[in-house]
Scaffold this active site. Structure first.
Site, PDB file in Angstrom:
ATOM      1  N   TYR A  60      10.315   1.108  -1.524  1.00 52.91           N
ATOM      2  CA  TYR A  60       8.949   1.434  -1.065  1.00 52.91           C
ATOM      3  C   TYR A  60       8.406   0.433   0.084  1.00 52.91           C
ATOM      4  O   TYR A  60       7.785   0.050  -0.070  1.00 52.91           O
ATOM      5  CB  TYR A  60       8.587   2.218  -1.752  1.00 52.91           C
ATOM      6  CG  TYR A  60       7.330   3.140  -0.633  1.00 52.91           C
ATOM      7  CD1 TYR A  60       7.475   4.532  -0.389  1.00 52.91           C
ATOM      8  CD2 TYR A  60       5.302   2.528  -0.388  1.00 52.91           C
ATOM      9  CE1 TYR A  60       6.607   5.323   0.708  1.00 52.91           C
ATOM     10  CE2 TYR A  60       4.878   3.596   0.072  1.00 52.91           C
ATOM     11  CZ  TYR A  60       5.631   4.671   0.135  1.00 52.91           C
ATOM     12  OH  TYR A  60       4.796   6.335   1.302  1.00 52.91           O
ATOM     13  N   ASP A  70       8.278  -7.343   3.056  1.00 53.50           N
ATOM     14  CA  ASP A  70       7.249  -6.851   3.429  1.00 53.50           C
ATOM     15  C   ASP A  70       6.408  -6.943   1.900  1.00 53.50           C
ATOM     16  O   ASP A  70       6.621  -6.399   0.958  1.00 53.50           O
ATOM     17  CB  ASP A  70       7.847  -4.714   2.973  1.00 53.50           C
ATOM     18  CG  ASP A  70       6.764  -4.015   2.472  1.00 53.50           C
ATOM     19  OD1 ASP A  70       5.539  -4.489   2.717  1.00 53.50           O
ATOM     20  OD2 ASP A  70       7.163  -2.939   1.965  1.00 53.50           O
ATOM     21  N   LYS A 117      -2.902  -3.990   2.521  1.00 51.16           N
ATOM     22  CA  LYS A 117      -3.655  -4.315   1.074  1.00 51.16           C
ATOM     23  C   LYS A 117      -5.046  -5.430   1.437  1.00 51.16           C
ATOM     24  O   LYS A 117      -6.269  -5.325   1.811  1.00 51.16           O
ATOM     25  CB  LYS A 117      -2.721  -4.001   0.099  1.00 51.16           C
ATOM     26  CG  LYS A 117      -1.909  -3.154   0.176  1.00 51.16           C
ATOM     27  CD  LYS A 117      -1.470  -3.047  -1.846  1.00 51.16           C
ATOM     28  CE  LYS A 117      -0.434  -1.991  -1.228  1.00 51.16           C
ATOM     29  NZ  LYS A 117      -0.915  -0.695  -2.130  1.00 51.16           N
TER      30      LYS A 117
HETATM   31  N1  HOZ Z   1       1.642   4.947  -2.585  1.00 51.24           N
HETATM   32  C1  HOZ Z   1       1.210   4.068  -2.672  1.00 51.24           C
HETATM   33  C2  HOZ Z   1       0.848   3.113  -3.787  1.00 51.24           C
HETATM   34  N2  HOZ Z   1       2.430   2.840  -3.731  1.00 51.24           N
HETATM   35  C3  HOZ Z   1       0.176   4.583  -3.528  1.00 51.24           C
HETATM   36  C4  HOZ Z   1      -0.869   5.135  -2.103  1.00 51.24           C
HETATM   37  C5  HOZ Z   1      -2.108   5.494  -2.810  1.00 51.24           C
HETATM   38  O1  HOZ Z   1      -2.452   6.582  -3.481  1.00 51.24           O
HETATM   39  O2  HOZ Z   1      -3.224   5.448  -3.152  1.00 51.24           O
END
Ligand code: HOZ
Length: 431
Positions: free
Chosen positions: A144, A239, A267
């Site tokens: 992702y 990534d 992050k």
């Molecule tokens: N898609 C995010 C984790 N891989 C979740 C982000 C969130 O809900 O804060």
């Protein structure tokens, strides 16, 4: 645990916000029950609106490597806020931040700040396309890379959890420019480059996947990506939004001794504030406006508060922190393995550094085809068991759990005890 306040807030939220949440996985749809609304966080603890305390293994989905409300980071944010929230003009802070990133990531000769991981990957791919003058990109199933149109194809994270790896609303013409391959399959990669190498602008990869749960690269896989890209004039993009500053201060690339053409970070580099970065070889990055024809911009890019939180966090990423994370990670891995064995449940633990997943699959999990074989119902029962016992595990099978420097050995042992009891519940499920 009683959740009256969270339940009331969730009911209200659903009237104004689709699904009651601002990011889908938070809605707990993959695990059932009502999402816990958070009031505050400190160290390795989350405190809910219901007055409950949880040991947190999400860490805001990765950023909180130092733990929540780390005093130096909070002081930096307070201090920056007093000087104004946003200027829309360059600052010395951004220069210092860029220099620090270059020091940690020698492959990033030049970089740009943006506000989210999605912006970072989207922008990196635009630059790669502009530089190579090619349209096609390659990604791996179950990885992702944020929610840009061309990246929501066979994607992991929430899409994997909800069984919709290809998002609605993405024009077919755009999805067609994304070629997908199984993660860890270097033969398939070689065969694709053999057929279409001259059309491929870039290969983007999570060097250790976090978004289908924690999946490590097998020997030679990442090297094969760099080699194929080099041989065919394509751009390799790591990534590292999740792995950056997590698997070492210099990310997965430092841990594995590799040098991609481009990298995306997010992050941890923002210390919990909306900040992300993309960068790479200077000749590629010089394609960006105002130096070149590829456009990318942002009102809040390089925001002084976010950059201050980032700098304060980066200053604390020392060897002792990573040793501690490794030791806590290994303690948790061992405890979970013992708990799995004692329960008789078919499950496996996969960990790299402070990223860890308990897959309800006999394992090993090397690709999305493997991960897709997990027993999602068992995961739901496990998750609820953990929550009930005061452990906030990611509410989806296909998300890595994160350990922070604020966790103690006692926190890890408590989580292992909770896992034993939760696996016991799983073992009693009717098949
Ligand atoms: N898609 C995010 C984790 N891989 C979740 C982000 C969130 O809900 O804060």
């Amino acid at each position: 645990m009683a959740q009256e306040r969270s339940s009331a807030l969730f009911e209200r939220a659903q009237r104004s916000i689709p699904g009651g949440v601002n990011s889908p996985v938070r809605a707990f749809r993959a695990v059932g029950g009502t999402p816990v609304f958070i009031d505050r966080a400190e160290g390795a603890r989350l405190f809910s609106a219901d007055g409950k305390e949880y040991i947190d293994f999400i860490g805001s989905w990765g950023p909180m490597i130092l733990g929540h409300a780390q005093p130096d980071v909070i002081a930096a944010v307070r201090e920056a806020a007093l000087r104004g929230l946003s200027y829309g003009a360059p600052t010395e802070l951004e220069v210092r931040f860029a220099e620090k990133i270059r020091e940690l990531y020698p492959s990033m000769e030049m970089l740009r700040c943006v506000s989210s991981g999605t912006e970072a990957t989207m922008s990196a791919l635009r630059v790669a396309r502009g530089f190579t003058k090619r349209d096609f990109i390659v990604k791996f199933e179950g990885c992702y890379h944020g929610h840009a149109d061309h990246l929501l194809v066979k994607a992991g994270s929430g899409l994997a959890s909800f069984g919709t790896p290809d998002s609605g609303g993405v024009p077919e013409a755009i999805a067609k420019t994304t070629l997908t391959l199984p993660f860890n399959d270097k033969e398939a990669l070689a065969a694709l480059f053999e057929r279409r190498g001259s059309e491929i602008a870039a290969v983007i990869v999570e060097p250790v996947v976090g978004n289908m749960g924690c999946v490590a690269p097998q020997d030679g896989f990442l090297e094969a990506i760099l080699e194929q890209c080099k041989a065919h004039g394509a751009i390799s993009i790591f990534d590292e939004v999740m792995t950056g500053c997590r698997l070492s201060a210099g990310g997965a690339q430092q841990r594995f001794g590799l040098k991609p053409d481009m990298t995306t970070l997010g992050k941890i580099v923002g210390g919990g504030m909306p900040l992300a970065v993309y960068g790479g070889r200077a000749d590629i990055m010089q394609c960006i406006a105002p130096l070149g024809p590829v456009y990318q911009a942002g009102t809040l890019s390089g925001n002084p508060i976010a950059v201050s939180a980032g700098l304060a966090t980066l200053a604390r990423l020392d060897a002792a922190l990573y040793e501690r994370l490794e030791s806590l990670g290994s303690r948790l891995e061992q405890g979970l393995n013992e708990a799995v064995k004692a329960s008789g449940v078919s499950a496996c633990v996969q960990r790299v550094g402070s990223m860890i997943t308990l897959f309800f699959h006999k394992g090993p999990v090397h690709s999305w085809a493997d991960a897709d074989g997990c027993n999602r119902k068992q995961f739901g029962v496990f998750f609820q068991g953990m929550l009930e016992r005061g452990v906030y595990w990611p509410p989806a099978q296909f998300e890595a759990a994160f350990i922070s420097g604020a966790h103690t050995e006692a926190d890890i042992d408590n989580a292992i005890e909770a896992a034993k009891a939760s696996l016991e519940l799983v073992s009693k499920m009717k098949t």
